[in-house]
Design a protein around this motif. Structure first.
Motif, PDB file in Angstrom:
ATOM      1  N   LYS A 110       0.836  -1.207   0.000  1.00 53.75           N
ATOM      2  CA  LYS A 110       0.000   0.000   0.000  1.00 53.75           C
ATOM      3  C   LYS A 110       0.871   1.258   0.000  1.00 53.75           C
ATOM      4  N   ALA A 111       1.922   1.259   0.800  1.00 56.83           N
ATOM      5  CA  ALA A 111       2.837   2.401   0.835  1.00 56.83           C
ATOM      6  C   ALA A 111       3.519   2.587  -0.517  1.00 56.83           C
ATOM      7  N   LEU A 112       3.910   1.491  -1.139  1.00 56.77           N
ATOM      8  CA  LEU A 112       4.540   1.570  -2.458  1.00 56.77           C
ATOM      9  C   LEU A 112       3.591   2.215  -3.454  1.00 56.77           C
ATOM     10  N   LEU A 113       2.364   1.724  -3.518  1.00 58.18           N
ATOM     11  CA  LEU A 113       1.402   2.262  -4.478  1.00 58.18           C
ATOM     12  C   LEU A 113       1.129   3.738  -4.213  1.00 58.18           C
ATOM     13  N   THR A 114       1.044   4.107  -2.950  1.00 58.19           N
ATOM     14  CA  THR A 114       0.832   5.509  -2.584  1.00 58.19           C
ATOM     15  C   THR A 114       2.029   6.358  -2.978  1.00 58.19           C
ATOM     16  N   ASN A 115       3.245   5.825  -2.823  1.00 57.72           N
ATOM     17  CA  ASN A 115       4.449   6.559  -3.208  1.00 57.72           C
ATOM     18  C   ASN A 115       4.564   6.717  -4.723  1.00 57.72           C
ATOM     19  N   LEU A 116       4.019   5.761  -5.469  1.00 57.97           N
ATOM     20  CA  LEU A 116       4.119   5.797  -6.927  1.00 57.97           C
ATOM     21  C   LEU A 116       3.056   6.657  -7.593  1.00 57.97           C
ATOM     22  N   SER A 117       1.898   6.773  -6.966  1.00 59.80           N
ATOM     23  CA  SER A 117       0.785   7.416  -7.657  1.00 59.80           C
ATOM     24  C   SER A 117      -0.246   7.965  -6.681  1.00 59.80           C
ATOM     25  N   ASP A 118      -0.983   8.965  -7.155  1.00 64.57           N
ATOM     26  CA  ASP A 118      -2.128   9.443  -6.380  1.00 64.57           C
ATOM     27  C   ASP A 118      -3.418   8.826  -6.913  1.00 64.57           C
ATOM     28  N   ARG A 119      -3.293   7.971  -7.931  1.00 66.05           N
ATOM     29  CA  ARG A 119      -4.451   7.274  -8.481  1.00 66.05           C
ATOM     30  C   ARG A 119      -4.334   5.792  -8.133  1.00 66.05           C
ATOM     31  N   ILE A 120      -4.826   5.449  -6.950  1.00 63.90           N
ATOM     32  CA  ILE A 120      -4.748   4.059  -6.501  1.00 63.90           C
ATOM     33  C   ILE A 120      -6.149   3.501  -6.273  1.00 63.90           C
ATOM     34  N   ASN A 121      -6.212   2.187  -6.381  1.00 61.17           N
ATOM     35  CA  ASN A 121      -7.440   1.432  -6.162  1.00 61.17           C
ATOM     36  C   ASN A 121      -8.621   1.977  -6.963  1.00 61.17           C
ATOM     37  N   VAL A 122      -8.372   2.108  -8.267  1.00 60.86           N
ATOM     38  CA  VAL A 122      -9.411   2.566  -9.190  1.00 60.86           C
ATOM     39  C   VAL A 122     -10.169   1.356  -9.740  1.00 60.86           C
ATOM     40  N   ASP A 123     -11.273   1.609 -10.421  1.00 56.37           N
ATOM     41  CA  ASP A 123     -12.069   0.495 -10.950  1.00 56.37           C
ATOM     42  C   ASP A 123     -11.482  -0.038 -12.260  1.00 56.37           C
ATOM     43  N   THR A 124     -12.002  -1.163 -12.694  1.00 55.62           N
ATOM     44  CA  THR A 124     -11.493  -1.861 -13.877  1.00 55.62           C
ATOM     45  C   THR A 124     -11.545  -0.983 -15.118  1.00 55.62           C
ATOM     46  N   GLU A 125     -12.607  -0.241 -15.283  1.00 52.96           N
ATOM     47  CA  GLU A 125     -12.747   0.631 -16.448  1.00 52.96           C
ATOM     48  C   GLU A 125     -11.621   1.664 -16.504  1.00 52.96           C
ATOM     49  N   GLN A 126     -11.280   2.252 -15.356  1.00 50.48           N
ATOM     50  CA  GLN A 126     -10.196   3.236 -15.311  1.00 50.48           C
ATOM     51  C   GLN A 126      -8.845   2.584 -15.603  1.00 50.48           C
ATOM     52  N   ILE A 127      -8.661   1.349 -15.160  1.00 53.21           N
ATOM     53  CA  ILE A 127      -7.417   0.626 -15.443  1.00 53.21           C
ATOM     54  C   ILE A 127      -7.268   0.411 -16.942  1.00 53.21           C
ATOM     55  N   ILE A 128      -8.323  -0.053 -17.567  1.00 51.74           N
ATOM     56  CA  ILE A 128      -8.283  -0.324 -19.005  1.00 51.74           C
ATOM     57  C   ILE A 128      -8.008   0.965 -19.776  1.00 51.74           C
ATOM     58  N   THR A 129      -8.689   2.032 -19.425  1.00 49.87           N
ATOM     59  CA  THR A 129      -8.468   3.325 -20.081  1.00 49.87           C
ATOM     60  C   THR A 129      -7.025   3.782 -19.896  1.00 49.87           C
TER      61      THR A 129
END
Length: 101
Positions: A56-75
């Motif tokens: 969780k800390a890694l993802l937070t350090n890498l981006s401010d866009r975390i735990n988004v939905d599948t549609e946002q991932i695909i886009t």
């Protein structure tokens, strides 16, 4: 994770899903080879992992866009972002990758 793979056509030569271990936790790096410098991006992720106390800390350090939905991932993948997804699919992050020069 299955929905992401299904939507993005993993049979396309340019598409990658690369498994990496971060602090004994498997994550997947997802993107397109012509848009993401995978080698440099993996190195950057690993550097950030070395200074992070958890996934969780890694993802937070890498981006401010975390735990988004599948549609946002695909886009995001289609827009040339690097996507990191935990092996269980519960956590993810959208990252502006190191672009190819």
């Amino acid at each position: 994770m299955k929905n992401i793979v299904k939507e993005l056509n993993p049979n396309h030569d340019d598409f990658f899903i690369e498994e990496e271990l971060v602090d004994k936790t498997a994550i997947y790096l997802i993107g397109f080879n012509t848009l993401v410098d995978l080698t440099k991006s993996k190195s950057y992720v690993q550097q950030m992992a070395d200074s992070s106390t958890s996934l969780k800390a890694l993802l937070t350090n890498l981006s401010d866009r975390i735990n988004v939905d599948t549609e946002q991932i695909i886009t995001a993948v289609l827009e040339g972002k690097l996507v990191i997804v935990s092996k269980d699919g519960d956590e993810n992050a959208l990252i502006d990758p190191i672009a190819l020069l």
